[in-house]
Every structure is written in structure tokens, then in C-alpha cells.
Design a protein around this motif. Structure first.
Motif, PDB file in Angstrom:
ATOM      1  N   GLY A  99       0.815  -1.205   0.000  1.00  0.00           N
ATOM      2  CA  GLY A  99       0.000   0.000   0.000  1.00  0.00           C
ATOM      3  C   GLY A  99       0.853   1.261   0.000  1.00  0.00           C
ATOM      4  N   GLY A 100       0.371   2.293  -0.684  1.00  0.00           N
ATOM      5  CA  GLY A 100       1.043   3.578  -0.678  1.00  0.00           C
ATOM      6  C   GLY A 100       2.380   3.604  -1.382  1.00  0.00           C
ATOM      7  N   VAL A 101       2.613   2.670  -2.301  1.00  0.00           N
ATOM      8  CA  VAL A 101       3.878   2.592  -3.022  1.00  0.00           C
ATOM      9  C   VAL A 101       3.601   2.807  -4.507  1.00  0.00           C
ATOM     10  CG1 VAL A 101       5.850   1.116  -3.594  1.00  0.00           C
ATOM     11  CG2 VAL A 101       4.831   1.000  -1.320  1.00  0.00           C
ATOM     12  N   VAL A 103       4.274   2.798  -8.712  1.00  0.00           N
ATOM     13  CA  VAL A 103       4.727   1.833  -9.710  1.00  0.00           C
ATOM     14  C   VAL A 103       6.247   1.895  -9.850  1.00  0.00           C
ATOM     15  CG1 VAL A 103       4.733   1.351 -12.195  1.00  0.00           C
ATOM     16  CG2 VAL A 103       2.568   1.754 -10.997  1.00  0.00           C
ATOM     17  N   ARG A 104       6.793   3.093  -9.940  1.00  0.00           N
ATOM     18  CA  ARG A 104       8.250   3.217 -10.103  1.00  0.00           C
ATOM     19  C   ARG A 104       8.981   2.573  -8.922  1.00  0.00           C
ATOM     20  NH1 ARG A 104       8.503   7.993 -11.388  1.00  0.00           N
ATOM     21  NH2 ARG A 104       9.270   7.948 -13.539  1.00  0.00           N
ATOM     22  N   GLU A 105       8.473   2.771  -7.712  1.00  0.00           N
ATOM     23  CA  GLU A 105       9.133   2.189  -6.540  1.00  0.00           C
ATOM     24  C   GLU A 105       9.102   0.670  -6.579  1.00  0.00           C
ATOM     25  OE1 GLU A 105       8.542   5.373  -2.941  1.00  0.00           O
ATOM     26  OE2 GLU A 105       6.721   4.462  -3.778  1.00  0.00           O
ATOM     27  N   VAL A 106       7.979   0.089  -7.035  1.00  0.00           N
ATOM     28  CA  VAL A 106       7.900  -1.367  -7.132  1.00  0.00           C
ATOM     29  C   VAL A 106       8.896  -1.884  -8.166  1.00  0.00           C
ATOM     30  CG1 VAL A 106       6.432  -3.287  -7.855  1.00  0.00           C
ATOM     31  CG2 VAL A 106       5.529  -1.536  -6.325  1.00  0.00           C
ATOM     32  N   VAL A 107       8.983  -1.215  -9.298  1.00  0.00           N
ATOM     33  CA  VAL A 107       9.927  -1.648 -10.331  1.00  0.00           C
ATOM     34  C   VAL A 107      11.358  -1.516  -9.811  1.00  0.00           C
ATOM     35  CG1 VAL A 107      10.771  -1.233 -12.674  1.00  0.00           C
ATOM     36  CG2 VAL A 107       8.322  -1.059 -12.177  1.00  0.00           C
ATOM     37  N   GLU A 108      11.616  -0.491  -9.028  1.00  0.00           N
ATOM     38  CA  GLU A 108      12.958  -0.297  -8.464  1.00  0.00           C
ATOM     39  C   GLU A 108      13.351  -1.412  -7.497  1.00  0.00           C
ATOM     40  OE1 GLU A 108      12.609   3.568  -6.764  1.00  0.00           O
ATOM     41  OE2 GLU A 108      13.318   4.604  -8.571  1.00  0.00           O
ATOM     42  N   TYR A 109      12.358  -2.120  -6.928  1.00  0.00           N
ATOM     43  CA  TYR A 109      12.679  -3.254  -6.055  1.00  0.00           C
ATOM     44  C   TYR A 109      13.575  -4.259  -6.782  1.00  0.00           C
ATOM     45  CZ  TYR A 109       8.866  -1.830  -2.878  1.00  0.00           C
ATOM     46  OH  TYR A 109       8.048  -1.147  -2.004  1.00  0.00           O
ATOM     47  N   GLY A 110      13.368  -4.386  -8.092  1.00  0.00           N
ATOM     48  CA  GLY A 110      14.150  -5.340  -8.860  1.00  0.00           C
ATOM     49  C   GLY A 110      15.635  -5.041  -8.905  1.00  0.00           C
ATOM     50  N   GLY A 137       4.961  -1.260 -20.830  1.00  0.00           N
ATOM     51  CA  GLY A 137       3.811  -0.385 -21.014  1.00  0.00           C
ATOM     52  C   GLY A 137       3.245   0.193 -19.742  1.00  0.00           C
ATOM     53  N   VAL A 138       4.098   0.389 -18.738  1.00  0.00           N
ATOM     54  CA  VAL A 138       3.611   0.962 -17.482  1.00  0.00           C
ATOM     55  C   VAL A 138       4.307   2.289 -17.166  1.00  0.00           C
ATOM     56  CG1 VAL A 138       2.967  -1.270 -16.514  1.00  0.00           C
ATOM     57  CG2 VAL A 138       5.268  -0.360 -16.085  1.00  0.00           C
ATOM     58  N   ASP A 139       5.049   2.834 -18.120  1.00  0.00           N
ATOM     59  CA  ASP A 139       5.767   4.079 -17.865  1.00  0.00           C
ATOM     60  C   ASP A 139       4.812   5.239 -17.569  1.00  0.00           C
ATOM     61  OD1 ASP A 139       5.108   3.479 -20.535  1.00  0.00           O
ATOM     62  OD2 ASP A 139       6.431   5.034 -21.311  1.00  0.00           O
ATOM     63  N   GLU A 140       3.640   5.235 -18.209  1.00  0.00           N
ATOM     64  CA  GLU A 140       2.677   6.305 -17.950  1.00  0.00           C
ATOM     65  C   GLU A 140       2.009   6.160 -16.582  1.00  0.00           C
ATOM     66  OE1 GLU A 140      -0.071   6.452 -21.151  1.00  0.00           O
ATOM     67  OE2 GLU A 140       1.409   7.144 -22.623  1.00  0.00           O
ATOM     68  N   LEU A 141       2.195   5.016 -15.953  1.00  0.00           N
ATOM     69  CA  LEU A 141       1.627   4.770 -14.617  1.00  0.00           C
ATOM     70  C   LEU A 141       2.671   4.945 -13.524  1.00  0.00           C
ATOM     71  CD1 LEU A 141      -0.300   1.450 -15.447  1.00  0.00           C
ATOM     72  CD2 LEU A 141      -1.240   3.768 -15.434  1.00  0.00           C
ATOM     73  N   ALA A 142       3.846   5.422 -13.859  1.00  0.00           N
ATOM     74  CA  ALA A 142       4.991   5.405 -12.953  1.00  0.00           C
ATOM     75  C   ALA A 142       4.707   6.011 -11.587  1.00  0.00           C
ATOM     76  CB  ALA A 142       6.180   6.106 -13.599  1.00  0.00           C
ATOM     77  N   ASP A 143       3.898   7.044 -11.544  1.00  0.00           N
ATOM     78  CA  ASP A 143       3.640   7.729 -10.273  1.00  0.00           C
ATOM     79  C   ASP A 143       2.334   7.300  -9.609  1.00  0.00           C
ATOM     80  OD1 ASP A 143       6.014   9.252 -10.466  1.00  0.00           O
ATOM     81  OD2 ASP A 143       5.033  10.631 -11.857  1.00  0.00           O
ATOM     82  N   ARG A 144       1.637   6.357 -10.218  1.00  0.00           N
ATOM     83  CA  ARG A 144       0.394   5.835  -9.625  1.00  0.00           C
ATOM     84  C   ARG A 144       0.713   4.883  -8.484  1.00  0.00           C
ATOM     85  NH1 ARG A 144      -4.058   4.815 -13.170  1.00  0.00           N
ATOM     86  NH2 ARG A 144      -4.796   3.343 -11.595  1.00  0.00           N
ATOM     87  N   ALA A 145      -0.140   4.857  -7.475  1.00  0.00           N
ATOM     88  CA  ALA A 145      -0.010   3.877  -6.398  1.00  0.00           C
ATOM     89  C   ALA A 145      -0.419   2.503  -6.930  1.00  0.00           C
ATOM     90  CB  ALA A 145      -0.883   4.267  -5.212  1.00  0.00           C
ATOM     91  N   VAL A 146       0.369   1.488  -6.635  1.00  0.00           N
ATOM     92  CA  VAL A 146       0.084   0.168  -7.208  1.00  0.00           C
ATOM     93  C   VAL A 146      -1.218  -0.416  -6.690  1.00  0.00           C
ATOM     94  CG1 VAL A 146       2.480  -0.426  -7.716  1.00  0.00           C
ATOM     95  CG2 VAL A 146       1.539  -0.945  -5.456  1.00  0.00           C
ATOM     96  N   ARG A 156       1.715  -6.435 -15.192  1.00  0.00           N
ATOM     97  CA  ARG A 156       2.768  -5.849 -16.025  1.00  0.00           C
ATOM     98  C   ARG A 156       3.790  -5.102 -15.186  1.00  0.00           C
ATOM     99  NH1 ARG A 156       0.384  -2.062 -19.677  1.00  0.00           N
ATOM    100  NH2 ARG A 156      -1.642  -2.251 -18.669  1.00  0.00           N
ATOM    101  N   VAL A 157       3.359  -4.527 -14.062  1.00  0.00           N
ATOM    102  CA  VAL A 157       4.300  -3.868 -13.152  1.00  0.00           C
ATOM    103  C   VAL A 157       5.242  -4.900 -12.536  1.00  0.00           C
ATOM    104  CG1 VAL A 157       4.522  -2.604 -10.969  1.00  0.00           C
ATOM    105  CG2 VAL A 157       2.794  -1.926 -12.650  1.00  0.00           C
ATOM    106  N   TRP A 158       4.692  -6.045 -12.121  1.00  0.00           N
ATOM    107  CA  TRP A 158       5.540  -7.088 -11.549  1.00  0.00           C
ATOM    108  C   TRP A 158       6.526  -7.617 -12.578  1.00  0.00           C
ATOM    109  CZ3 TRP A 158       6.057  -6.708  -6.795  1.00  0.00           C
ATOM    110  CH2 TRP A 158       4.996  -6.589  -5.898  1.00  0.00           C
ATOM    111  N   LEU A 159       6.088  -7.753 -13.821  1.00  0.00           N
ATOM    112  CA  LEU A 159       7.012  -8.193 -14.871  1.00  0.00           C
ATOM    113  C   LEU A 159       8.140  -7.175 -15.041  1.00  0.00           C
ATOM    114  CD1 LEU A 159       7.880 -10.097 -17.137  1.00  0.00           C
ATOM    115  CD2 LEU A 159       6.358  -8.834 -18.677  1.00  0.00           C
ATOM    116  N   ALA A 160       7.790  -5.895 -15.034  1.00  0.00           N
ATOM    117  CA  ALA A 160       8.814  -4.859 -15.155  1.00  0.00           C
ATOM    118  C   ALA A 160       9.804  -4.937 -14.002  1.00  0.00           C
ATOM    119  CB  ALA A 160       8.159  -3.482 -15.201  1.00  0.00           C
ATOM    120  N   SER A 161       9.321  -5.220 -12.799  1.00  0.00           N
ATOM    121  CA  SER A 161      10.207  -5.352 -11.654  1.00  0.00           C
ATOM    122  C   SER A 161      11.165  -6.523 -11.836  1.00  0.00           C
ATOM    123  CB  SER A 161       9.384  -5.536 -10.374  1.00  0.00           C
ATOM    124  OG  SER A 161      10.217  -5.608  -9.234  1.00  0.00           O
TER     125      SER A 161
END
Length: 280
Positions: A99-101, A103-110, A137-146, A156-161
Motif C-alpha cells: 500500500g502507498g507505493v 509503480v516506479r518504486e515497485v519496479v525499483e525493487y528489482g 507499457g507501465v511508464d505512464e503509470l509510474a507515479d500511480r499507487a500500485v 505488467r508492473v511485476w514483470l517490469a520489476s
């Protein structure tokens, strides 16, 4: 992304893998090799051991017997968790949604396996994160909360991670779950490109037999935790083998427009044809 390597080189090999839960053995002495630049699809009925085998290859499930090793002969059991994470990554069926994280932060976990203490020492990280978000295809969602995303967007966010982890081996457990038709096709195209253009060794669990035929270089058919057949899709996906494996009549033909094998399951007590997604 990963530099090209010898396409014939094995990147991950399971030998005589036996795995299960408590006293129940699910995988019985399976041999499987994932090669650079190749997609290997694990298929089979529910309960055949596909996901358990994949988790064993990912070093998330310790085999009761046999072993898993990298292409250079190094056994995963001899590596630290960080070292394993620098060599392979797994997209599992389900992950908890933080919660409260963003998309970019989740991808950065990788990028964590590539960072030193306190997250330092990863100069390539930001560029890799941006690249894989665009690829998925999640770059436009980068600042959205997952926790505000749809199931398909989240997948798709998890795949990017996973791709941000930048490993030579990618393992995916039913990655098209929650995706609509468009994103199923796009995700599988991305997986194919990762093998073809970046030399990544891909192991993927799929229920959809037509998807396996379209994407895979090699198909491993598991039945009751054992390899019933392995090889190119056209050799493994035969009517006789699939009918025996799934316990339902499966017709097979080659699509003349693509050259790929197509399957059709027929219910026992009526003539309605089941789609590949409905095959148990």
C-alpha cells in the motif's frame, strides 16, 4: 538489458529434481535445461508439478533430491540469496500488493540485488527502471499507487520489476493470469523478444496450449510430476499425447497462416468445443 550470449549455452539445469510438500512428492526425478535465447514452456494438467518444478528451479523450493545448477556448473544451493537473485528472477502467480507505493518504486525493487548497503552502488539502475517500464507499457503509470491498479496493470508492473533485476534467466509462472487478450499477446511477445534479442533463457508455466505452441522453442509436458514428453512444440503437442495427459479428447492441427500447432479440446458428453483456456 542482458548482452547476447551463445544461444546454445545452458543457463539453468535441473537434474533429477524431486520435490514436494511434507510427505507428498509432487515432482519425481525431473531433468530440465533452460538455454540462452530459448523459451521453454512447462505444460500439463492441474497438479502435474509445473509450479513446484519452477519454484525449485528458482531456488524457492528446496528439492528433496537432485539439484539445480547454473550453466557453469555452480549449484544454486552453494550461492547466497543475493547471488541467486543476480542470476535469475521469478514472476510468481501471486504477490502481495504494497500500500502507498508507486509503480516506479515497485519496479525499483528489482534493482536490490545490484545495490550495496543502504541502496548505493547502482549507477545503471535509473536507466534500467525507465527502460523496463516502457517495455512493459507501465511508464505512464509510474507515479500511480500500485494498490489502485487493475489486475492486468499490476501484472505488467511485476514483470517490469523482474526485468529490472536484469538476469540471464527469467522464470514466469502463468504470467498471463488477469490479463485481457491484448495484454496476453503483448506480454508473450515481450517474452519472445527477451529471448530473441537479449539471449535470455526463459522458463514459463502456461495453461494455454496454443500460447505454448506459439511462444516456445521447447515444450515440457508434465504428467503426475514426471516428464511425459519434451521437445519442439510440434513433436510434443500431439493429439495422442494430449488426450492421454488431460483425460479428454484433444484434436490438433497446424494453422496454415502461422505454422503453429493449434489444439481443440472436445467435451466427452456433448459436442461443444473447449477453448485452450478451459482445458483443466
Amino acid at each position: 538489458m542482458i548482452a547476447m550470449v551463445d544461444p546454445s549455452a545452458p543457463q539453468l539445469r535441473g537434474t533429477g529434481v524431486v520435490a514436494g510438500y511434507r510427505r507428498a512428492t509432487v515432482v519425481h526425478g525431473v531433468d530440465v535445461t533452460l538455454r540462452a535465447g530459448c523459451v521453454t514452456a512447462l505444460i500439463g494438467p492441474n497438479g502435474s508439478g509445473k509450479s513446484t518444478l519452477l519454484r525449485s528451479l528458482a531456488h524457492l523450493h528446496t528439492p528433496a533430491a537432485g539439484h539445480v545448477e547454473l550453466g557453469d556448473g555452480t549449484r544454486l544451493a552453494d550461492l547466497s540469496g543475493r547471488e541467486v537473485a543476480q542470476r535469475l528472477t521469478l514472476l510468481s502467480q501471486s504477490r502481495s500488493v504494497p500500500g502507498g507505493v508507486s509503480v516506479r518504486e515497485v519496479v525499483e525493487y528489482g534493482r536490490h540485488p545490484h545495490r550495496g548497503r543502504w541502496g548505493a552502488g547502482d549507477p545503471d539502475g535509473p536507466a534500467v527502471v525507465e527502460r523496463v517500464m516502457a517495455l512493459c507499457g507501465v511508464d505512464e503509470l509510474a507515479d500511480r499507487a500500485v494498490d489502485t491498479l487493475s489486475g492486468g496493470q499490476l501484472q505488467r508492473v511485476w514483470l517490469a520489476s523482474c526485468l529490472a533485476q536484469d538476469t540471464p534467466v527469467l522464470l514466469l509462472d502463468e504470467p498471463t493470469t488477469f490479463l485481457d487478450l491484448r495484454y496476453q499477446v503483448e506480454l508473450l511477445d515481450t517474452v519472445r523478444d527477451l529471448a530473441d534479442q537479449h539471449g535470455i533463457a526463459v522458463g514459463i508455466v502456461l495453461h494455454d496450449l496454443d500460447q505454448a505452441a506459439a511462444i516456445a522453442d521447447e515444450v515440457v509436458l508434465l504428467v503426475d510430476g514426471r516428464v511425459a514428453a519434451s521437445g519442439p512444440p510440434a513433436e510434443v503437442l500431439t493429439a495422442e499425447r494430449l488426450t492421454t495427459a488431460y483425460g479428454i479428447r484433444v484434436d490438433v492441427h497446424v494453422d496454415p497462416s502461422t505454422g503453429h500447432v493449434r489444439t481443440r479440446a472436445v467435451a466427452r458428453h456433448h459436442s461443444r468445443t473447449l477453448t485452450p483456456q478451459e482445458i483443466p
